[in-house]
Design a protein around this motif. Structure first.
Motif, PDB file in Angstrom:
ATOM      1  N   VAL A 255       0.857  -1.185   0.000  1.00 40.53           N
ATOM      2  CA  VAL A 255       0.000   0.000   0.000  1.00 40.53           C
ATOM      3  C   VAL A 255       0.887   1.226   0.000  1.00 40.53           C
ATOM      4  O   VAL A 255       1.877   1.300   0.747  1.00 40.53           O
ATOM      5  CB  VAL A 255      -0.945   0.018   1.224  1.00 40.53           C
ATOM      6  N   MET A 256       0.561   2.214  -0.845  1.00 40.94           N
ATOM      7  CA  MET A 256       1.355   3.430  -0.918  1.00 40.94           C
ATOM      8  C   MET A 256       1.056   4.348   0.254  1.00 40.94           C
ATOM      9  O   MET A 256       0.174   4.071   1.074  1.00 40.94           O
ATOM     10  CB  MET A 256       1.079   4.139  -2.253  1.00 40.94           C
ATOM     11  N   SER A 257       1.798   5.443   0.349  1.00 43.78           N
ATOM     12  CA  SER A 257       1.685   6.339   1.502  1.00 43.78           C
ATOM     13  C   SER A 257       0.312   6.984   1.608  1.00 43.78           C
ATOM     14  O   SER A 257      -0.135   7.325   2.690  1.00 43.78           O
ATOM     15  CB  SER A 257       2.766   7.422   1.427  1.00 43.78           C
ATOM     16  N   ASP A 258      -0.377   7.165   0.459  1.00 47.16           N
ATOM     17  CA  ASP A 258      -1.704   7.786   0.502  1.00 47.16           C
ATOM     18  C   ASP A 258      -2.822   6.778   0.772  1.00 47.16           C
ATOM     19  O   ASP A 258      -3.999   7.139   0.713  1.00 47.16           O
ATOM     20  CB  ASP A 258      -1.983   8.520  -0.809  1.00 47.16           C
ATOM     21  N   GLY A 259      -2.468   5.518   1.026  1.00 47.67           N
ATOM     22  CA  GLY A 259      -3.462   4.502   1.357  1.00 47.67           C
ATOM     23  C   GLY A 259      -3.985   3.704   0.194  1.00 47.67           C
ATOM     24  O   GLY A 259      -4.730   2.740   0.402  1.00 47.67           O
ATOM     25  N   THR A 260      -3.615   4.058  -1.035  1.00 43.87           N
ATOM     26  CA  THR A 260      -4.085   3.318  -2.209  1.00 43.87           C
ATOM     27  C   THR A 260      -3.187   2.097  -2.439  1.00 43.87           C
ATOM     28  O   THR A 260      -1.986   2.143  -2.158  1.00 43.87           O
ATOM     29  CB  THR A 260      -4.082   4.209  -3.447  1.00 43.87           C
ATOM     30  N   PRO A 261      -3.740   1.021  -2.966  1.00 47.64           N
ATOM     31  CA  PRO A 261      -2.919  -0.173  -3.221  1.00 47.64           C
ATOM     32  C   PRO A 261      -1.866   0.115  -4.289  1.00 47.64           C
ATOM     33  O   PRO A 261      -2.069   0.900  -5.208  1.00 47.64           O
ATOM     34  CB  PRO A 261      -3.932  -1.218  -3.707  1.00 47.64           C
ATOM     35  N   TRP A 262      -0.714  -0.535  -4.141  1.00 48.38           N
ATOM     36  CA  TRP A 262       0.353  -0.388  -5.113  1.00 48.38           C
ATOM     37  C   TRP A 262      -0.066  -1.040  -6.430  1.00 48.38           C
ATOM     38  O   TRP A 262      -0.437  -2.211  -6.462  1.00 48.38           O
ATOM     39  CB  TRP A 262       1.630  -1.026  -4.589  1.00 48.38           C
ATOM     40  N   PRO A 263      -0.026  -0.309  -7.552  1.00 47.99           N
ATOM     41  CA  PRO A 263      -0.508  -0.879  -8.822  1.00 47.99           C
ATOM     42  C   PRO A 263       0.289  -2.088  -9.293  1.00 47.99           C
ATOM     43  O   PRO A 263      -0.206  -2.878 -10.093  1.00 47.99           O
ATOM     44  CB  PRO A 263      -0.377   0.284  -9.809  1.00 47.99           C
ATOM     45  N   GLY A 264       1.526  -2.235  -8.820  1.00 44.42           N
ATOM     46  CA  GLY A 264       2.366  -3.326  -9.296  1.00 44.42           C
ATOM     47  C   GLY A 264       2.408  -4.519  -8.373  1.00 44.42           C
ATOM     48  O   GLY A 264       3.413  -5.249  -8.380  1.00 44.42           O
ATOM     49  N   ASN A 265       1.354  -4.740  -7.591  1.00 38.41           N
ATOM     50  CA  ASN A 265       1.348  -5.917  -6.720  1.00 38.41           C
ATOM     51  C   ASN A 265       1.408  -7.212  -7.521  1.00 38.41           C
ATOM     52  O   ASN A 265       1.958  -8.214  -7.059  1.00 38.41           O
ATOM     53  CB  ASN A 265       0.102  -5.905  -5.825  1.00 38.41           C
ATOM     54  N   ASP A 266       0.847  -7.197  -8.724  1.00 38.76           N
ATOM     55  CA  ASP A 266       0.976  -8.331  -9.632  1.00 38.76           C
ATOM     56  C   ASP A 266       1.995  -7.942 -10.701  1.00 38.76           C
ATOM     57  O   ASP A 266       1.679  -7.176 -11.615  1.00 38.76           O
ATOM     58  CB  ASP A 266      -0.365  -8.672 -10.275  1.00 38.76           C
ATOM     59  N   PRO A 267       3.237  -8.448 -10.630  1.00 41.21           N
ATOM     60  CA  PRO A 267       4.263  -7.984 -11.575  1.00 41.21           C
ATOM     61  C   PRO A 267       4.007  -8.388 -13.012  1.00 41.21           C
ATOM     62  O   PRO A 267       4.627  -7.839 -13.921  1.00 41.21           O
ATOM     63  CB  PRO A 267       5.546  -8.636 -11.048  1.00 41.21           C
ATOM     64  N   THR A 268       3.107  -9.336 -13.255  1.00 46.59           N
ATOM     65  CA  THR A 268       2.825  -9.762 -14.626  1.00 46.59           C
ATOM     66  C   THR A 268       1.578  -9.111 -15.210  1.00 46.59           C
ATOM     67  O   THR A 268       1.282  -9.318 -16.385  1.00 46.59           O
ATOM     68  CB  THR A 268       2.663 -11.283 -14.678  1.00 46.59           C
ATOM     69  N   ASP A 269       0.853  -8.322 -14.422  1.00 45.44           N
ATOM     70  CA  ASP A 269      -0.371  -7.680 -14.914  1.00 45.44           C
ATOM     71  C   ASP A 269      -0.587  -6.403 -14.109  1.00 45.44           C
ATOM     72  O   ASP A 269      -1.152  -6.433 -13.014  1.00 45.44           O
ATOM     73  CB  ASP A 269      -1.559  -8.636 -14.777  1.00 45.44           C
ATOM     74  N   HIS A 270      -0.147  -5.290 -14.649  1.00 44.55           N
ATOM     75  CA  HIS A 270      -0.258  -4.018 -13.936  1.00 44.55           C
ATOM     76  C   HIS A 270      -0.259  -2.881 -14.948  1.00 44.55           C
ATOM     77  O   HIS A 270       0.223  -3.040 -16.080  1.00 44.55           O
ATOM     78  CB  HIS A 270       0.893  -3.841 -12.941  1.00 44.55           C
ATOM     79  N   PRO A 271      -0.765  -1.715 -14.592  1.00 42.31           N
ATOM     80  CA  PRO A 271      -0.780  -0.577 -15.522  1.00 42.31           C
ATOM     81  C   PRO A 271       0.592   0.069 -15.625  1.00 42.31           C
ATOM     82  O   PRO A 271       1.523  -0.248 -14.878  1.00 42.31           O
ATOM     83  CB  PRO A 271      -1.797   0.376 -14.880  1.00 42.31           C
ATOM     84  N   ALA A 272       0.718   0.972 -16.564  1.00 42.40           N
ATOM     85  CA  ALA A 272       1.973   1.707 -16.747  1.00 42.40           C
ATOM     86  C   ALA A 272       2.147   2.724 -15.626  1.00 42.40           C
ATOM     87  O   ALA A 272       1.179   3.347 -15.170  1.00 42.40           O
ATOM     88  CB  ALA A 272       1.973   2.407 -18.100  1.00 42.40           C
ATOM     89  N   MET A 273       3.392   2.888 -15.178  1.00 46.23           N
ATOM     90  CA  MET A 273       3.701   3.826 -14.104  1.00 46.23           C
ATOM     91  C   MET A 273       4.946   4.625 -14.484  1.00 46.23           C
ATOM     92  O   MET A 273       5.910   4.066 -14.996  1.00 46.23           O
ATOM     93  CB  MET A 273       3.955   3.081 -12.782  1.00 46.23           C
ATOM     94  N   ILE A 274       4.915   5.919 -14.233  1.00 45.77           N
ATOM     95  CA  ILE A 274       6.074   6.781 -14.465  1.00 45.77           C
ATOM     96  C   ILE A 274       6.064   7.870 -13.406  1.00 45.77           C
ATOM     97  O   ILE A 274       5.010   8.402 -13.053  1.00 45.77           O
ATOM     98  CB  ILE A 274       6.051   7.376 -15.887  1.00 45.77           C
ATOM     99  N   GLN A 275       7.256   8.166 -12.885  1.00 41.84           N
ATOM    100  CA  GLN A 275       7.391   9.162 -11.830  1.00 41.84           C
ATOM    101  C   GLN A 275       8.645   9.975 -12.069  1.00 41.84           C
ATOM    102  O   GLN A 275       9.733   9.412 -12.254  1.00 41.84           O
ATOM    103  CB  GLN A 275       7.464   8.466 -10.450  1.00 41.84           C
ATOM    104  N   ALA A 276       8.501  11.306 -12.094  1.00 40.68           N
ATOM    105  CA  ALA A 276       9.641  12.211 -12.218  1.00 40.68           C
ATOM    106  C   ALA A 276      10.181  12.485 -10.822  1.00 40.68           C
ATOM    107  O   ALA A 276       9.476  13.031  -9.962  1.00 40.68           O
ATOM    108  CB  ALA A 276       9.238  13.509 -12.902  1.00 40.68           C
ATOM    109  N   LEU A 277      11.434  12.088 -10.567  1.00 41.75           N
ATOM    110  CA  LEU A 277      12.033  12.216  -9.244  1.00 41.75           C
ATOM    111  C   LEU A 277      12.975  13.400  -9.143  1.00 41.75           C
ATOM    112  O   LEU A 277      13.170  13.941  -8.054  1.00 41.75           O
ATOM    113  CB  LEU A 277      12.795  10.931  -8.897  1.00 41.75           C
TER     114      LEU A 277
END
Length: 849
Positions: A255-277
């Motif tokens: 679970v991420m810091s805002d309480g939402t589930p991590w989208p990549g809990n299933d490494p073989t089926d997950h949406p695209a994610m991108i983050q500018a750090l």
């Protein structure tokens, strides 16, 4: 795409063609010629001619020896003699084809002072660095963090440098580790640039046993270094805490810091994610992005190659650097000027537009290059000899990492060709009535790019409606080639970060840009396109080694040339050494990838590519066909044991004086050619001997298995891989899910059975032969001496690897040794029974065993 953007599409060449300077014109005819950024440094002619003469003499003597072997059969061991002659001929042909590509080695020099002038003029090209990571559970996040920090702290303008980290396992641990890395970069990057430290990765920098206070340094540096070291130690503690916490996976997933589930809990089926750090206007640091492409059930994701192509597209939309450099997670930047070294080749005013990539040698860690880990420098001969020789033909091959690409070459464009040289050639044919036709053919040949081109020959009678239909047809062709993304296609033909800032749209969080980013890294984007088939990283050619070879081959086949850069300070290093099991598993993957290319449509033997030089094609053939030499090598090593145990010989007993002299001369020619090769390459004798031992070890294990594995995969479609442990990685789980049980995993210890069996057989033969000589007196040692020397050669090559395996008691391959002993015992008993059954009544020489 709209019609207006299509009308601005440039021609097929990546950059404006550079016309060769005219020799007839003087200095007053035009502006002064630009200063070259790189140059070739040929080897001394006397030294090179001696080496070529030694190789030629060795080839002649080898041919004479083979002629003697063929014309002098052994009557009492005809089968063994015929087998040995076939193996010797095969190995001799393999050596000869390898030597043909080693006759023109070359060195290169870069002129960094000339590049500084380009930087002052604002013409320095921008670079996008791709760092690939697949599984944070197997790949330590601390290693990835050090790699990223070394990239961000490189000696390159921050506005022209961007780093993209690909997380193919969608692990939240890696994102959290990169967030910590970005916070440390705010202090680490200014510290490195202010004091010019080397290397610029915290772990290897502070681990050096160097007394930095020995020289007179400023007290401020000592104070800042101590504070920086303390922060790095705290950073390591936080990273270890993240790793320890990641081992306890919650039942409901992360679970991420805002309480939402991590989208990549299933490494073989997950949406695209991108983050500018990193990369805001508040700090002058290079941009840092975390990217995890979309994955879905039923789609082919193509492992590392698919991840690299996804980064290629998303970086084109965001920063669109003119050059692309890829690194593995465990290879840090050891030379802060490595990017500038690559730019000296890619921005060279003469050869830059024809250079598709610049390959750097991959060096092991400093602590792994000593006697503690003898397998760390196993690629020294390949990088210091083979790659230099290929650089003298059309350029080195791409080895999968440590390579800086021209982005246009990855897109499938043709290299820029100067018109003056072609006009000079065709001008000689003007007297012929077919001269004009010949010139038209040559011009058409220059435009045979895989990228769809817009026909610029407008007809005056063509209506506006016909022109629009032609433009729409061209638009559809581009979408079939590059995919359904107008913004990405516009970036392909647009200005690519040379002497300017990134595209304004890259920094604007517009809905169109967000939609485009998610689109280009979606799992369905490459469907019904040419990605991975004609351009980008090539798919369906085996493991990562096969992808690298096929990708470089496609570029060289289109006429591109590559460059090999070896700065005095190694550009990249890996973090740790390799155990024998990891070395063997890696060799198995590379050999299987080579066989995959050899049996695919990308095979260099018959694949199209009229612009590739013949010797370059031969070099590619040697690179993919080398596992085939493991068949005669394994049989030849086993022949020595058979000869000792059976009392037979593959050489005639009455060896004449001429044959003895020929054999001695051949040995001297081998020593001379090897000595001269070590002299011009700078390879140590220890590294050469290590390479020779590994050639025998890999040939009798991984190479032998790869031959049967490649044939089995080509016939059944089932891929067989060798793993070093019992855990399953994300890529293996993905392949098993998408390939529907078409992948088999075999323990790496199975590869050890052939070399251990050969070694034990030769040791047993030596013991039996020595016992026979002791029992039968002095006269019996004459026929045994040559067979004992042959067995000693085999034992000398194999015993070091076995001792290295048994030295690691926690992972000793006991089962492999037991299977080898059983295998040798069964074969020996079968041989004894067969020999007794078929032996003549009055044999002149009885078997020893």
């Amino acid at each position: 795409m709209g019609d207006e953007s299509l009308q601005k599409a440039p021609p097929n060449t990546p950059e404006p063609e550079l016309r060769a300077p005219s020799e007839s014109g003087g200095d007053d005819d035009g502006p002064p010629l630009p200063e070259p950024l790189s140059s070739k440094v040929p080897l001394p002619s006397a030294q090179l001619n001696l080496y070529r003469a030694a190789v030629a003499i060795r080839a002649v003597l080898l041919a004479l020896l083979l002629r003697y072997r063929v014309t002098h059969p052994v009557a009492d061991a005809y089968g063994l003699w015929l087998t040995s002659v076939a193996c010797e001929s095969w190995l001799a042909l393999s050596w000869l084809t390898g030597q043909l590509t080693k006759l023109s080695p070359t060195n290169r020099a870069t002129h960094l002072h000339a590049l500084e002038k380009e930087e002052k003029d604002g013409k320095l090209a921008s670079v996008d660095v791709f760092v690939s990571a697949a599984d944070a559970a197997r790949e330590p996040p601390l290693a990835t963090a050090n790699t990223v920090l070394s990239v961000l702290a490189a000696d390159y303008p921050a506005g022209r440098l961007a780093c993209y980290v690909s997380d193919d396992g969608a692990d939240m641990l890696l994102l959290e580790a990169l967030a910590e890395t970005a916070r440390l970069a705010l202090r680490w990057v200014p510290f490195c640039r202010a004091h010019g430290v080397e290397p610029r990765a915290p772990e290897p920098y502070f681990a050096r046993g160097v007394d930095y206070l020995r020289d007179k340094v400023a007290p401020s540096f000592v104070k800042e270094r101590r504070a920086m070291k303390r922060e790095c130690e705290e950073f390591k503690v936080r990273m270890k805490g993240l790793v320890a916490r990641a081992r306890k996976v919650p039942e409901d997933g992360w679970v991420m810091s805002d309480g939402t589930p991590w989208p990549g809990n299933d490494p073989t089926d997950h949406p695209a994610m991108i983050q500018a750090l990193l990369g805001s206007d508040e700090n002058e640091l290079p941009r840092l992005f975390y990217v995890s492409r979309e994955k879905g059930a039923g789609f082919q994701h193509h492992g590392k190659a698919g991840a690299m192509n996804a980064l290629l597209r998303v970086s084109a939309v965001l920063t669109n650097g003119a050059c692309v450099l890829n690194l593995d997670y465990d290879q840090y930047v050891n030379n802060s000027k490595a990017f500038r070294e690559a730019m000296c080749f890619l921005m060279d005013p003469v050869a830059g537009n024809r250079t598709c990539f610049v390959q750097f040698p991959l060096r092991p860690a400093v602590h792994a290059a000593d006697d503690v880990d003898p397998w760390a420098s196993r690629d020294s001969v390949f990088f210091d000899v083979d790659m230099k020789c290929m650089d003298g033909i059309q350029g080195p091959v791409y080895v999968g990492s440590g390579c800086c690409f021209n982005r246009k070459a990855l897109y499938g464009f043709d290299p820029a060709v100067a018109d003056d040289a072609d006009d000079l050639e065709t001008g000689r044919r003007k007297w012929c009535c077919f001269g004009a036709r010949e010139r038209r053919k040559r011009r058409l040949k220059r435009t045979m790019s895989v990228v769809p081109l817009l026909d610029s020959e407008d007809d005056d009678e063509e209506t506006e409606g016909a022109k629009r239909r032609r433009l729409r047809s061209y638009c559809a062709a581009l979408e079939r080639h590059f995919g359904l993304s107008p913004l990405f296609i516009a970036s392909v033909f647009g200005e690519q970060g040379i002497g300017g800032t990134p595209q304004p749209a890259a920094m604007a969080a517009s809905p169109v840009l967000k939609e485009t980013i998610i689109n280009v890294i979606s799992c369905a984007y490459e469907e019904r396109t040419r990605w991975g088939k004609e351009f980008g990283w090539i798919y369906r050619v085996g493991a990562s080694g096969g992808v690298a070879t096929a990708t470089a081959f496609r570029m060289h086949a289109r006429g591109w040339a590559s460059a090999y850069c070896m700065p005095l300070r190694p550009a990249f290093r890996s973090y740790g050494g390799y155990s024998p099991s990891e070395m063997l598993a890696g060799a198995s993957r590379r050999a299987a990838a080579a066989m995959g290319i050899l049996l695919s449509r990308y095979c260099p033997v018959w694949a199209a590519g009229t612009r590739m030089k013949p010797l370059q094609r031969l070099a590619y053939v040697n690179r993919v066909a080398y596992p085939l030499a493991s068949l005669p090598l394994t049989v030849y090593c086993a022949l020595s044991a058979v000869c000792l145990l059976a009392g037979k010989s593959i050489f005639p007993n009455d060896v004449g004086y001429d044959a003895g002299v020929l054999l001695v001369l051949l040995m001297f020619s081998v020593i001379a050619s090897v000595a001269l090769e070590l002299k011009w390459s700078g390879v140590s004798l220890r590294a050469w001997w290590l390479d020779e031992k590994l050639w025998v070890v890999i040939g009798t294990s991984a190479g032998l298995a790869a031959v049967f594995q490649g044939i089995f995969t080509a016939c059944t479609g089932i891929d067989v891989g060798f793993s070093t442990d019992t855990t399953t990685s994300v890529e293996e789980e993905e392949e098993e899910a998408t390939m529907h049980d078409s992948t088999l995993s075999v323990r790496w210890s199975s590869l050890l059975v052939p070399p251990i069996s050969v070694l034990l057989g030769n040791l047993a033969g030596v013991v039996v032969a020595v016992s026979y000589g002791v029992d039968h007196g002095y006269e019996s040692w004459g026929p045994l001496i040559w067979r004992l020397l042959f067995a000693a050669w085999v034992v000398a090559h194999l015993q070091g690897f076995l001792r290295g395996l048994l030295a690691r008691r926690e992972r000793a391959p006991t089962i492999a040794v037991l299977w080898s002993v059983l295998f040798v015992s069964i074969l020996s008993l079968l041989w004894v029974n067969v020999q007794r059954y078929y032996a003549p009544a009055a044999a002149t020489q009885q078997p020893i065993f």
